[in-house]
Enzyme design. Structure first.
Site, PDB file in Angstrom:
ATOM      1  N   THR A 124       0.817  -1.207   0.000  1.00  0.00           N
ATOM      2  CA  THR A 124       0.000   0.000   0.000  1.00  0.00           C
ATOM      3  C   THR A 124       0.857   1.266   0.000  1.00  0.00           C
ATOM      4  O   THR A 124       0.693   2.143  -0.862  1.00  0.00           O
ATOM      5  CB  THR A 124      -0.900   0.016   1.257  1.00  0.00           C
ATOM      6  OG1 THR A 124      -1.531  -1.252   1.359  1.00  0.00           O
ATOM      7  CG2 THR A 124      -1.944   1.091   1.163  1.00  0.00           C
ATOM      8  N   LYS A 168       7.342   1.276  12.061  1.00  0.00           N
ATOM      9  CA  LYS A 168       7.358   1.668  13.481  1.00  0.00           C
ATOM     10  C   LYS A 168       7.944   0.592  14.380  1.00  0.00           C
ATOM     11  O   LYS A 168       8.639   0.888  15.339  1.00  0.00           O
ATOM     12  CB  LYS A 168       5.968   2.049  13.966  1.00  0.00           C
ATOM     13  CG  LYS A 168       4.974   0.933  13.860  1.00  0.00           C
ATOM     14  CD  LYS A 168       3.573   1.402  14.124  1.00  0.00           C
ATOM     15  CE  LYS A 168       2.591   0.392  13.549  1.00  0.00           C
ATOM     16  NZ  LYS A 168       2.701   0.172  12.091  1.00  0.00           N
ATOM     17  N   ILE A 174      -0.023  12.530   9.751  1.00  0.00           N
ATOM     18  CA  ILE A 174       0.187  13.712  10.603  1.00  0.00           C
ATOM     19  C   ILE A 174       1.683  13.940  10.775  1.00  0.00           C
ATOM     20  O   ILE A 174       2.391  13.043  11.222  1.00  0.00           O
ATOM     21  CB  ILE A 174      -0.449  13.532  11.997  1.00  0.00           C
ATOM     22  CG1 ILE A 174      -1.901  13.066  11.877  1.00  0.00           C
ATOM     23  CG2 ILE A 174      -0.366  14.823  12.797  1.00  0.00           C
ATOM     24  CD1 ILE A 174      -2.545  12.757  13.228  1.00  0.00           C
ATOM     25  N   GLU A 232      -7.303  -5.719  10.696  1.00  0.00           N
ATOM     26  CA  GLU A 232      -6.697  -6.907  10.095  1.00  0.00           C
ATOM     27  C   GLU A 232      -7.518  -8.147  10.466  1.00  0.00           C
ATOM     28  O   GLU A 232      -8.205  -8.157  11.484  1.00  0.00           O
ATOM     29  CB  GLU A 232      -5.286  -7.112  10.659  1.00  0.00           C
ATOM     30  CG  GLU A 232      -4.371  -5.918  10.572  1.00  0.00           C
ATOM     31  CD  GLU A 232      -3.669  -5.855   9.231  1.00  0.00           C
ATOM     32  OE1 GLU A 232      -3.540  -6.898   8.573  1.00  0.00           O
ATOM     33  OE2 GLU A 232      -3.267  -4.743   8.844  1.00  0.00           O
ATOM     34  N   LYS A 252       4.308   3.201  18.719  1.00  0.00           N
ATOM     35  CA  LYS A 252       4.322   4.626  18.382  1.00  0.00           C
ATOM     36  C   LYS A 252       4.667   5.484  19.595  1.00  0.00           C
ATOM     37  O   LYS A 252       5.356   6.493  19.467  1.00  0.00           O
ATOM     38  CB  LYS A 252       2.977   5.019  17.784  1.00  0.00           C
ATOM     39  CG  LYS A 252       2.765   4.358  16.414  1.00  0.00           C
ATOM     40  CD  LYS A 252       1.319   4.364  15.996  1.00  0.00           C
ATOM     41  CE  LYS A 252       1.125   3.686  14.645  1.00  0.00           C
ATOM     42  NZ  LYS A 252      -0.311   3.420  14.369  1.00  0.00           N
ATOM     43  N   GLY A 305      -3.426   4.753   5.695  1.00  0.00           N
ATOM     44  CA  GLY A 305      -3.920   4.924   4.337  1.00  0.00           C
ATOM     45  C   GLY A 305      -2.779   5.139   3.375  1.00  0.00           C
ATOM     46  O   GLY A 305      -1.726   5.668   3.732  1.00  0.00           O
TER      47      GLY A 305
END
Lengths: 427, 427
Positions: free
Chosen positions: A13, A105, A136, A190, A205, A302
């Site tokens: 993706t 991450k 972001i 998922e 994160k 996304g």
């Protein structure tokens, strides 16, 4: 015009998004950087798979060495998404003098410190804006805009899947299981949702955010991690009546010279900006001693949002290459800080208990609170079924040590089940 | 350690904040920049005025030349807050090779383009993060994090005074006059509030945001500017019943290859993040073609938030000085874009009319709409007083040309007064 050639590891993706965005915004990127950015080679697992992105002029290979040994390739984007292979590749690439951009991450939360050191030794940039809160630009903002401030707290909704599930439970009045299923059908969760719903993804994160906000290296093992699979609709509704939304929050907080980092369900007062973040969106609220509360809101995942963050990293690397200023750390701020002790971490709590309906139960519960020197703000008792009552309490501030003592004491009581023990943010 | 000496013009709220923050966070700033930053000289109007900030080691002078001709001073912070004198000084300083940081939105909105050019010619940095939305690092975020994206809209609450007043009107059910007075008593509004309440301050900021988001130079004269002094409590309440909060929004929007920029009261659906921004806080919502909606929220003014933005600029200049990379524009993105034509700018509208209560009024109003080929979404008629009715309409999308035609037609009707004609954001 100078040409910068880029290698990409992985064409899922995010990889596809990077190819697409770079092609679409070629002109703007050139006008800003003075360079032409070209993807030369993409390493994939499966050469025969159908790809729904235009790959004209790009070599597809399953040989990592084609990127590693290509002297023309200066920058490599790692979007494979495993940890061990990614680590091995990134190390080799850094030793070969290639600048790295990753959205991984897990990799950064686990090996960030040593990879950053290796990058510095080899004069390479290592950027990973996309690894936290997808679209972001939170990491670069902390680096650039809080450099002169002292951050005292970072708290955020950094996992879109769980926020989607909690929003749906709250708005559609459905159970966790039903909301999870809906999220899976929409592709927001998922098939195996463990990483998301148990708070593990959010914890990765928070490891990275803690490093940026406080200059402190903390490992996953040191984090207190809770998820949302046990969150009951009844508690979401009860919290709402009390004026709160339940959110899965990561919180990293400076307490004197120590830091406390946790992930778990938290009651957020409805009029606070984090409470209004809905569905799959993410938001990070940074509190600076000088600047006060600032919040950064946007899509947490996304294809294109995440690819956009990768591209801002590519542009940053390009500027560094042109200015010959590569090799400085993404985040220069390093400090030796300790984890806060449970006696020093204070919050109000929301307790929800399932209790067998018989005389004397409330007395035992209040005794447990009293023994921990903890005090109520309010108590609500309601009927649960023929044999059980639900007792909900919100408390005044207590330390985590007290909280643990209270929960253990509740748990030891006969016919009492602790359904929820969540932090409550102050109004 | 290399020492960078700084001059400051002005020692009001922001100037004092800069002195304070630089002193408090000396160690952190040095660890990040590798330099020691020292304020050497501050130019003030009144040498004898009592200052409530520690000025040890800093020379106070009323002679601008002391800064201009001091070869040791490399960076100058302009926080005087006038336009003409500030412009004259900044020009002289740039010609003398000094890097400039300013929080002066009027200056930048009016003369930004020519000052940026002068800075470039002299190899100087010219930064002004604090000029828009005080403590929110919105300008540098647009530059760094949207470089690879195409911004399609920037809309924001960029004036804290008006947002405070609108929030109070809504929450306390008071009139504009009462809320303004309360804001003045708390220091959130000036004794002469014109600049804030008429939307002028917000418009200056939209000029700068438009430049950063779209690379387009627009002048104040080209903006459509509305304020909140005419906003009625009744319309705030009516909007609330319909599911909206009224906010003073600046909107800069790409419409094909043209841009529309306006400031005025707008109905924002309650579940959108901008609707939840309360009191004196600011927020800017940036929509990127790739990244989607992102929002940046925080304090719009205040001593320390604004000073923090000034300091991030100082740190950015310092890094440029060390790396010998000064002289590039704050925002490199430049395009020739035209203003959108009124026929191409489409919104839904909220109209509120005060109408003399007599037969046939509704017919005339619907005729006016029909002649402009505009159509209603809903109409609500209610009694206003003995002789007047209030007619509130929300409409389907119409062009600004249609909107102007409708408002002119309503205004021409006998016994009809147009109380409000506000844009409505889509759900």
């Amino acid at each position: 015009m100078r040409v910068i050639k880029i290698g990409v590891l992985g064409l899922g993706t995010v990889g596809s998004g990077v190819v697409r965005l770079l092609r679409d915004h070629q002109a703007k990127i050139s006008s800003i950087t003075g360079c032409q950015l070209e993807i030369k080679t993409i390493v994939v697992h499966n050469l025969t798979k159908q790809r729904n992105v235009d790959l004209a002029g790009i070599e597809l290979t399953d040989q990592f060495e084609k990127v590693l040994h290509d002297p023309e390739i200066e920058v490599v984007v790692e979007v494979m998404g495993t940890v061990d292979t990614a680590k091995k590749y990134v190390e080799q690439l850094l030793r070969a003098g290639k600048h790295i951009i990753t959205a991984n991450k897990d990799l950064i939360a686990t090996y960030g410190a040593e990879l950053a050191e290796l990058a510095r030794e080899n004069g390479c940039d290592l950027f990973y804006e996309a690894s936290v809160a997808g679209g972001i630009p939170i990491l670069r903002t902390i680096v650039n805009s809080f450099a002169a401030d002292r951050i005292v707290e970072v708290k955020g909704i950094v996992n879109g899947t769980t926020n989607y599930i909690l929003t749906q439970m709250s708005q559609q009045q459905v159970s966790f299981a039903a909301a999870l299923k809906a999220a899976q059908n929409l592709g927001f969760a998922e098939p195996d949702p463990t990483n998301d719903v148990e708070g593990i993804d959010a914890a990765y994160k928070m490891v990275i955010l803690t490093q940026f906000a406080f200059g402190m290296n903390i490992s996953m093992k040191q984090l207190k991690i809770g998820g949302i699979s046990d969150v009951k609709l009844a508690d979401i509704q009860q919290a709402k009546e009390l004026g709160y939304n339940i959110k899965l929050l990561g919180i990293a907080k400076l307490i004197e010279d120590q830091v406390d980092v946790s992930v778990g369900p938290v009651l957020v007062p409805k009029d606070q900006p984090l409470a209004a973040v809905q569905n799959e969106n993410n938001a990070v609220l940074v509190t600076g001693a000088a600047v006060g509360e600032t919040m950064f809101y946007g899509p947490g995942a996304g294809e294109l949002p995440t690819a956009n963050s990768v591209l801002s990293d590519i542009i940053a690397v390009t500027k560094d290459i042109v200015l010959k200023t590569t090799g400085s750390r993404f985040n220069d701020f390093q400090r030796d800080l300790k984890q806060a002790r449970p006696a020093d971490v204070c919050y109000s709590y929301y307790f929800s208990l399932k209790v067998k309906d018989q005389p004397g139960q409330m007395l035992k519960i209040t005794q447990a609170m009293s023994e921990a020197q903890a005090s109520f703000h309010l108590i609500i008792q309601s009927e649960l079924d023929d044999q059980h009552a639900r007792i909900v309490m919100t408390t005044h501030q207590m330390s985590e040590a007290q909280r643990n003592q209270v929960v253990a004491a509740f748990g030891a009581l006969k016919d009492v089940e602790v359904v929820a023990a969540y932090k409550v943010l102050p109004e």
